[in-house]
Design a protein around this motif. Structure first.
Motif, PDB file in Angstrom:
ATOM      1  N   ASN A  85       0.714   3.899  -6.798  1.00  0.00           N
ATOM      2  CA  ASN A  85       1.001   2.883  -6.029  1.00  0.00           C
ATOM      3  C   ASN A  85       1.180   1.477  -6.573  1.00  0.00           C
ATOM      4  O   ASN A  85       0.776   1.311  -7.541  1.00  0.00           O
ATOM      5  N   GLY A  86       1.603   0.544  -5.576  1.00  0.00           N
ATOM      6  CA  GLY A  86       1.651  -0.882  -6.044  1.00  0.00           C
ATOM      7  C   GLY A  86       0.301  -1.528  -6.267  1.00  0.00           C
ATOM      8  O   GLY A  86       0.075  -2.214  -7.427  1.00  0.00           O
ATOM      9  N   LEU A  87      -0.773  -1.343  -5.310  1.00  0.00           N
ATOM     10  CA  LEU A  87      -1.906  -1.688  -5.736  1.00  0.00           C
ATOM     11  C   LEU A  87      -2.778  -1.327  -7.007  1.00  0.00           C
ATOM     12  O   LEU A  87      -3.077  -1.984  -7.722  1.00  0.00           O
ATOM     13  N   THR A 105      -0.655 -14.051   0.373  1.00  0.00           N
ATOM     14  CA  THR A 105      -0.027 -13.029   0.015  1.00  0.00           C
ATOM     15  C   THR A 105      -0.601 -11.589   0.723  1.00  0.00           C
ATOM     16  O   THR A 105      -1.401 -11.929   1.742  1.00  0.00           O
ATOM     17  N   TYR A 106       0.079 -10.481   0.542  1.00  0.00           N
ATOM     18  CA  TYR A 106      -0.431  -9.346   1.075  1.00  0.00           C
ATOM     19  C   TYR A 106      -1.802  -9.043   0.396  1.00  0.00           C
ATOM     20  O   TYR A 106      -1.986  -9.362  -0.828  1.00  0.00           O
ATOM     21  N   ALA A 140      -3.047  -6.672  -1.213  1.00  0.00           N
ATOM     22  CA  ALA A 140      -3.334  -6.036  -2.357  1.00  0.00           C
ATOM     23  C   ALA A 140      -3.329  -6.827  -3.368  1.00  0.00           C
ATOM     24  O   ALA A 140      -4.046  -6.539  -4.383  1.00  0.00           O
ATOM     25  N   SER A 141      -2.724  -7.980  -3.420  1.00  0.00           N
ATOM     26  CA  SER A 141      -2.760  -9.022  -4.639  1.00  0.00           C
ATOM     27  C   SER A 141      -4.202  -9.388  -4.974  1.00  0.00           C
ATOM     28  O   SER A 141      -4.583  -9.398  -6.105  1.00  0.00           O
ATOM     29  N   VAL A 178       3.064 -14.237  -6.964  1.00  0.00           N
ATOM     30  CA  VAL A 178       3.591 -13.253  -6.062  1.00  0.00           C
ATOM     31  C   VAL A 178       4.865 -13.503  -5.505  1.00  0.00           C
ATOM     32  O   VAL A 178       5.261 -14.466  -5.034  1.00  0.00           O
ATOM     33  N   ASP A 187       3.287 -10.001  -9.292  1.00  0.00           N
ATOM     34  CA  ASP A 187       3.192  -9.081  -8.174  1.00  0.00           C
ATOM     35  C   ASP A 187       4.669  -9.069  -7.814  1.00  0.00           C
ATOM     36  O   ASP A 187       5.064  -9.828  -7.083  1.00  0.00           O
ATOM     37  N   ALA A 190       6.176  -6.488  -6.049  1.00  0.00           N
ATOM     38  CA  ALA A 190       6.134  -5.763  -5.029  1.00  0.00           C
ATOM     39  C   ALA A 190       7.265  -5.841  -4.003  1.00  0.00           C
ATOM     40  O   ALA A 190       7.807  -4.946  -3.526  1.00  0.00           O
ATOM     41  N   GLN A 191       7.614  -7.094  -3.880  1.00  0.00           N
ATOM     42  CA  GLN A 191       8.678  -7.292  -2.841  1.00  0.00           C
ATOM     43  C   GLN A 191      10.017  -8.200  -3.491  1.00  0.00           C
ATOM     44  O   GLN A 191      10.767  -8.575  -2.734  1.00  0.00           O
ATOM     45  N   SER A 220       5.550  -2.003  -6.393  1.00  0.00           N
ATOM     46  CA  SER A 220       5.451  -1.011  -5.381  1.00  0.00           C
ATOM     47  C   SER A 220       6.691  -0.487  -5.300  1.00  0.00           C
ATOM     48  O   SER A 220       7.600  -1.169  -4.810  1.00  0.00           O
ATOM     49  N   TYR A 244       6.467   1.441  -2.345  1.00  0.00           N
ATOM     50  CA  TYR A 244       6.477   1.920  -1.024  1.00  0.00           C
ATOM     51  C   TYR A 244       7.347   1.869  -0.270  1.00  0.00           C
ATOM     52  O   TYR A 244       8.584   1.307  -0.558  1.00  0.00           O
ATOM     53  N   LYS A 278      10.008  -0.919   0.618  1.00  0.00           N
ATOM     54  CA  LYS A 278      10.245  -2.011  -0.256  1.00  0.00           C
ATOM     55  C   LYS A 278      11.698  -1.922  -0.689  1.00  0.00           C
ATOM     56  O   LYS A 278      12.467  -1.019  -0.595  1.00  0.00           O
ATOM     57  N   GLY A 317       4.409   4.889  -4.562  1.00  0.00           N
ATOM     58  CA  GLY A 317       4.878   5.042  -6.084  1.00  0.00           C
ATOM     59  C   GLY A 317       4.708   3.658  -6.479  1.00  0.00           C
ATOM     60  O   GLY A 317       4.481   2.608  -5.718  1.00  0.00           O
ATOM     61  N   TYR A 345       2.157 -12.392   7.231  1.00  0.00           N
ATOM     62  CA  TYR A 345       1.157 -11.495   7.692  1.00  0.00           C
ATOM     63  C   TYR A 345       0.476 -12.203   8.698  1.00  0.00           C
ATOM     64  O   TYR A 345       0.065 -13.384   8.571  1.00  0.00           O
TER      65      TYR A 345
HETATM   66  C1  LIG Z   1       3.674  -3.653  -1.015  1.00  0.00           C
HETATM   67  C2  LIG Z   1       2.628  -4.837  -1.819  1.00  0.00           C
HETATM   68  C3  LIG Z   1       1.723  -4.276  -2.851  1.00  0.00           C
HETATM   69  C4  LIG Z   1       1.129  -2.812  -2.707  1.00  0.00           C
HETATM   70  O1  LIG Z   1       1.874  -2.011  -3.024  1.00  0.00           O
HETATM   71  P1  LIG Z   1       1.507  -0.278  -2.405  1.00  0.00           P
HETATM   72  O2  LIG Z   1       2.508   0.378  -3.189  1.00  0.00           O
HETATM   73  O3  LIG Z   1       1.458  -0.633  -0.933  1.00  0.00           O
HETATM   74  O4  LIG Z   1       0.055  -0.196  -3.005  1.00  0.00           O
HETATM   75  C5  LIG Z   1       1.231  -5.389  -3.195  1.00  0.00           C
HETATM   76  N1  LIG Z   1       1.708  -6.807  -3.165  1.00  0.00           N
HETATM   77  C6  LIG Z   1       2.429  -7.127  -2.382  1.00  0.00           C
HETATM   78  C7  LIG Z   1       2.821  -8.495  -2.288  1.00  0.00           C
HETATM   79  C8  LIG Z   1       3.222  -6.001  -1.583  1.00  0.00           C
HETATM   80  O5  LIG Z   1       4.025  -6.329  -0.618  1.00  0.00           O
END
Ligand SMILES: *Cc1c(COP(=O)(O)O)cnc(C)c1O
Length: 366
Positions: free
Chosen positions: A59-61, A89-90, A92-93, A135, A161, A163-164, A185, A187, A190, A198, A314
Motif C-alpha cells: 500500500n502507499g503508507l 496532508t493525509y 499517512a505522510s 506531497v 508522496d 499517492a494523489q 498508493s 488505493y 486514486k 497496492g 480532510y
Molecule cells: C492515499 C494516500 C496515502 C496512503 O496510501 P494507502 O495506499 O491508502 O496506504 C499516502 N499519502 C497520501 C497523500 C494519500 O492520499
C-alpha cells in the motif's frame, strides 16, 4: 440526477473486459505472488514515471515507510532525525515518519496553491534535518525549483508522496521522478487505482531500491536468508495485473479529469466559492477538485439535498488528531483554515459533462 463523488464501479466497468482477462490470466497461471505480473507492472511503471527502479508493495503508507526505513538501514538517517513535511496532508505522510522514530516538522502550505510553502522551509532546517517529504496533494505538483535548490544546498533527501498525482508533471519530468525516492498508493480511489490495496516505491538509487525490496519481503534478498527485520508488504499478482491494464489508460483518464476541471474553472462563478489557483494541466492531474466556502457545511448540505455527493479532504489535520495529542495545541492557521472550509466536488474519469453542468448550475445558485 444523482451525482456520486466518485463511482469505482463505473471505473471498473469502463475497463471491464481487459480487467477480467487480466484477473483470469493470473487465476489460471497458478502463480500469485512475486511473479511475472509484478515484474511487468514494475518495469512499465518505472518507465512511465521515469526512474530506474519500481518496487511494488502492499500500500502507499508502506511505500513511504519503506523509503525512510531504507534510509535508516543505509545509515543516511537515524532515530530522532527530522523530516520536513506539509502540515496539510493525509495522515499517512506523517505516520510514515513517526513509525520510523523520525520527527515530522510540519510546514504550512500556501493557500493559493495548497502545497507546501517553499519560502518557509529554510528556516526550519536544523542539523538533524535529513529530508523533505513533499506531497503532491489533490493531484497538483508540489515541487518547485527552490525546493530542489534547498535540498542540494543542505544535502537533504527529497522524498515525494505521489499517492494523489500519478501522471502529473513538472517540466518534462513526472512527479515520482523529481526527488530521490517516491511513494505511490494504488488505493482504489486514486488516479491509478487497484481493486484493493497496492503501492510502490520509485527511485533511481540502486542501493535504496534493493533495500526497499528486501524490507517489503521480510527483509530478505535471498530465500530464507534475512538481512533486515522486514515485514510482509508485497503487491500481489492480481493487483499488479489489474494495475498494468489501468496504467495504459492513465493518461486518458487524467485527460477526462482535466476536462471536467476546465469546465468547473470556466463556469463556477459564485463569489461565495473560492477555487484554488489554476495551473497548467501538465502540473495537475486533478485527483480531487477542492473548493472553499465560508459556509462550507451549509454548502455541503445544500449539494447533498440536491443529490450531489461531496467529501471533505480532510476535516481534521494531522496536528489536531488524537494520535498526535502532543501537537494539538500547535497553531497552523492556513492548514486549519483549509480543513474547516474545503469541499471536494465530484471528480473522476467517469464524470461526464452533463453531470459537471448540473454541479455548476447548483453551485452558482447557492
Ligand atoms: C492515499 C494516500 C496515502 C496512503 O496510501 P494507502 O495506499 O491508502 O496506504 C499516502 N499519502 C497520501 C497523500 C494519500 O492520499
Amino acid at each position: 440526477m444523482q451525482i456520486p463523488f466518485l463511482s469505482l464501479k463505473a471505473i471498473a466497468e469502463k475497463y471491464s473486459g481487459e480487467i477480467h482477462a487480466a484477473v483470469q490470466r493470473v487465476v489460471d497461471s497458478g502463480w500469485y505472488l512475486q511473479g511475472k505480473e509484478n515484474e511487468t507492472f514494475e518495469n512499465n511503471y518505472a518507465k512511465y514515471i521515469g526512474t530506474d527502479y519500481c518496487i511494488g508493495c502492499a500500500n502507499g503508507l508502506d511505500a513511504l515507510i519503506w523509503i525512510l526505513r531504507a534510509y535508516k538501514e543505509l545509515g543516511v538517517m537515524q532515530d530522532g532525525d527530522e523530516v520536513l513535511v506539509p502540515a496539510n496532508t493525509y495522515i499517512a505522510s506523517i505516520l510514515a515518519i513517526t513509525e520510523n522514530n523520525l520527527k515530522p516538522v510540519l510546514i504550512e502550505p500556501k493557500f493559493e496553491t495548497l502545497e507546501i510553502d517553499d519560502s518557509l522551509i529554510e528556516s526550519k532546517i536544523t542539523p538533524k534535518t535529513k529530508a523533505i517529504m513533499i506531497v503532491h496533494l489533490y493531484g497538483r505538483c508540489a515541487y518547485t525549483e527552490k525546493i530542489g535548490e534547498i535540498c542540494k544546498k543542505f544535502n537533504l533527501k527529497l522524498i515525494e508522496d505521489n499517492a494523489q498525482s500519478h501522471g502529473c508533471r513538472f517540466d518534462d519530468r513526472r512527479t515520482g521522478a523529481l526527488g530521490d525516492a517516491a511513494g505511490h498508493s494504488f488505493y482504489p480511489g486514486k488516479n491509478l487505482g487497484a481493486l484493493g490495496d497496492g503501492g510502490a516505491v520509485t527511485t533511481s538509487d540502486k542501493a535504496l531500491a534493493d533495500t526497499v525490496r528486501a524490507l517489503a519481503n521480510y527483509g530478505s534478498q535471498k530465500k530464507y536468508v534475512f538481512k533486515y527485520c522486514g515485514r510482509n508488504s508485497r503487491l500481489d499478482e492480481i493487483q499488479a495485473a489489474v494495475l498494468d491494464v489501468k496504467l495504459k489508460h492513465l493518461d486518458g483518464d487524467n485527460a477526462v479529469r482535466q476536462q471536467i476541471a476546465k469546465y468547473y474553472y470556466d463556469n463556477i462563478s459564485n463569489p461565495k466559492i473560492t477555487l484554488p489557483k489554476r495551473i497548467d494541466n501538465r502540473n495537475n492531474v486533478y485527483h480531487l477538485f477542492p473548493v472553499f466556502c465560508e459556509q462550507r457545511d451549509e454548502f455541503q448540505q445544500y449539494l447533498k439535498d440536491n443529490e450531489i455527493q461531496t467529501l471533505i479532504h480532510y476535516p481534521i489535520p494531522p496536528h489536531k488528531q488524537e494520535c498526535y495529542k502532543d501537537w494539538n495545541r500547535i497553531s497552523l492557521p492556513i492548514t486549519e483554515y483549509i480543513a474547516e472550509h474545503e469541499l471536494s466536488l465530484p471528480m473522476g474519469p467517469t464524470v461526464n459533462i452533463e453531470e459537471a453542468k448540473e454541479v455548476i448550475r447548483l453551485i452558482n445558485e447557492f
